[in-house]
Design a protein around this motif. Structure first.
Motif, PDB file in Angstrom:
ATOM      1  N   THR A 100       6.563  11.401   6.297  1.00  0.00           N
ATOM      2  CA  THR A 100       6.003  12.509   6.899  1.00  0.00           C
ATOM      3  C   THR A 100       4.564  12.462   6.692  1.00  0.00           C
ATOM      4  O   THR A 100       3.872  11.370   6.215  1.00  0.00           O
ATOM      5  CB  THR A 100       6.282  13.688   5.969  1.00  0.00           C
ATOM      6  N   ALA A 101       4.005  13.196   7.295  1.00  0.00           N
ATOM      7  CA  ALA A 101       2.079  13.134   7.059  1.00  0.00           C
ATOM      8  C   ALA A 101       1.814  12.999   5.573  1.00  0.00           C
ATOM      9  O   ALA A 101       0.874  12.336   5.190  1.00  0.00           O
ATOM     10  CB  ALA A 101       1.535  14.282   7.785  1.00  0.00           C
ATOM     11  N   LEU A 122       1.194  10.528  -9.068  1.00  0.00           N
ATOM     12  CA  LEU A 122       1.821  10.685  -7.747  1.00  0.00           C
ATOM     13  C   LEU A 122       2.843  11.391  -7.539  1.00  0.00           C
ATOM     14  O   LEU A 122       3.544  11.971  -6.407  1.00  0.00           O
ATOM     15  CB  LEU A 122       2.026   9.151  -7.145  1.00  0.00           C
ATOM     16  N   GLY A 123       3.679  11.992  -8.558  1.00  0.00           N
ATOM     17  CA  GLY A 123       4.824  12.725  -8.523  1.00  0.00           C
ATOM     18  C   GLY A 123       6.045  12.053  -8.180  1.00  0.00           C
ATOM     19  O   GLY A 123       6.902  12.644  -7.623  1.00  0.00           O
ATOM     20  N   LEU A 124       5.840  10.669  -8.620  1.00  0.00           N
ATOM     21  CA  LEU A 124       7.198   9.865  -8.201  1.00  0.00           C
ATOM     22  C   LEU A 124       7.642   9.051  -9.687  1.00  0.00           C
ATOM     23  O   LEU A 124       6.769   9.124 -10.510  1.00  0.00           O
ATOM     24  CB  LEU A 124       6.666   8.503  -7.330  1.00  0.00           C
ATOM     25  N   LEU A 132       0.015   9.912   0.703  1.00  0.00           N
ATOM     26  CA  LEU A 132       0.329   9.503  -0.586  1.00  0.00           C
ATOM     27  C   LEU A 132       0.002   8.243  -0.746  1.00  0.00           C
ATOM     28  O   LEU A 132      -0.469   7.669  -1.841  1.00  0.00           O
ATOM     29  CB  LEU A 132       1.784   9.917  -0.975  1.00  0.00           C
ATOM     30  N   ALA A 133       0.093   7.409   0.208  1.00  0.00           N
ATOM     31  CA  ALA A 133      -0.225   5.806   0.029  1.00  0.00           C
ATOM     32  C   ALA A 133      -1.837   5.672  -0.285  1.00  0.00           C
ATOM     33  O   ALA A 133      -1.966   4.855  -1.098  1.00  0.00           O
ATOM     34  CB  ALA A 133       0.110   5.154   1.670  1.00  0.00           C
ATOM     35  N   GLU A 134      -2.625   6.502   0.365  1.00  0.00           N
ATOM     36  CA  GLU A 134      -3.953   6.600   0.084  1.00  0.00           C
ATOM     37  C   GLU A 134      -4.275   6.840  -1.509  1.00  0.00           C
ATOM     38  O   GLU A 134      -5.081   6.019  -2.263  1.00  0.00           O
ATOM     39  CB  GLU A 134      -4.661   7.440   0.695  1.00  0.00           C
ATOM     40  N   MET A 140       9.068   4.246  -1.453  1.00  0.00           N
ATOM     41  CA  MET A 140       7.754   4.488  -0.908  1.00  0.00           C
ATOM     42  C   MET A 140       7.004   3.105  -0.593  1.00  0.00           C
ATOM     43  O   MET A 140       6.449   3.162   0.463  1.00  0.00           O
ATOM     44  CB  MET A 140       7.027   5.445  -1.559  1.00  0.00           C
ATOM     45  N   LEU A 141       7.013   2.400  -1.620  1.00  0.00           N
ATOM     46  CA  LEU A 141       6.319   0.928  -1.160  1.00  0.00           C
ATOM     47  C   LEU A 141       6.728   0.191   0.139  1.00  0.00           C
ATOM     48  O   LEU A 141       6.365  -0.112   1.131  1.00  0.00           O
ATOM     49  CB  LEU A 141       6.495  -0.022  -2.156  1.00  0.00           C
TER      50      LEU A 141
END
Length: 152
Positions: free
Chosen positions: A100-101, A35-37, A106-108, A45-46
């Motif tokens: 952002t979009a 995910l690049g996190l 990224l959630a998906e 992000m969560l």
């Protein structure tokens, strides 16, 4: 060498929690790399996937990161194009965080991460829920004790 049970490493709750936390974060690493996190970025992000358009003060409470820890994480997420940081319209001293979009998309990609971790750990769901409840209880007890000490 001591014979005092309270000083034995094998008897320390803190050591077990520390070791388990480190192992869990290591288990997350390959999934989050996709995910690049980093793990702290994932936690932020969560929180934002749960509720977007929040002020930093609210995010501090939800993630339990202090503002000094959270600020560089947010800057990195902004650099990655996952969040934007703007002044809040209600109070220009406050910063508003918006996904952002790309951050929303990224959630998906991330939606399978909890299941993937569960498959790796192979802990019974009821045991995982009990562990979380006990960890939350411990956190609350420590926080309440710290608040009591500060106010005394």
């Amino acid at each position: 060498m001591t014979d005092i049970p309270a000083l034995k490493l094998k008897n320390q709750i803190c050591h077990s929690l520390y070791s388990a936390t480190n192992a869990l974060i290591r288990a997350y690493r390959p999934l989050l790399d996709e995910l690049g996190l980093t793990y702290p970025q994932y936690l932020v992000m969560l929180a934002l996937w749960d509720e977007d358009k929040v002020i930093i003060k609210d995010l501090v409470q939800r993630t339990r990161f202090d503002a000094g820890t959270l600020t560089p994480i947010l800057k990195r997420l902004e650099t990655k194009g996952l969040v934007s940081i703007a002044k809040a319209t209600s109070d220009s001293r406050q910063k508003l965080l918006l996904l952002t979009a790309t951050g929303k998309q990224l959630a998906e990609q991330a939606k399978q991460t909890p299941d993937n971790i569960s498959c790796q750990i192979k802990m019974k769901p009821q045991d995982a829920q009990q562990l979380k409840a006990l960890a939350e209880q411990l956190y609350s007890l420590i926080q309440n004790n710290l608040v009591s000490e500060i106010s005394d």
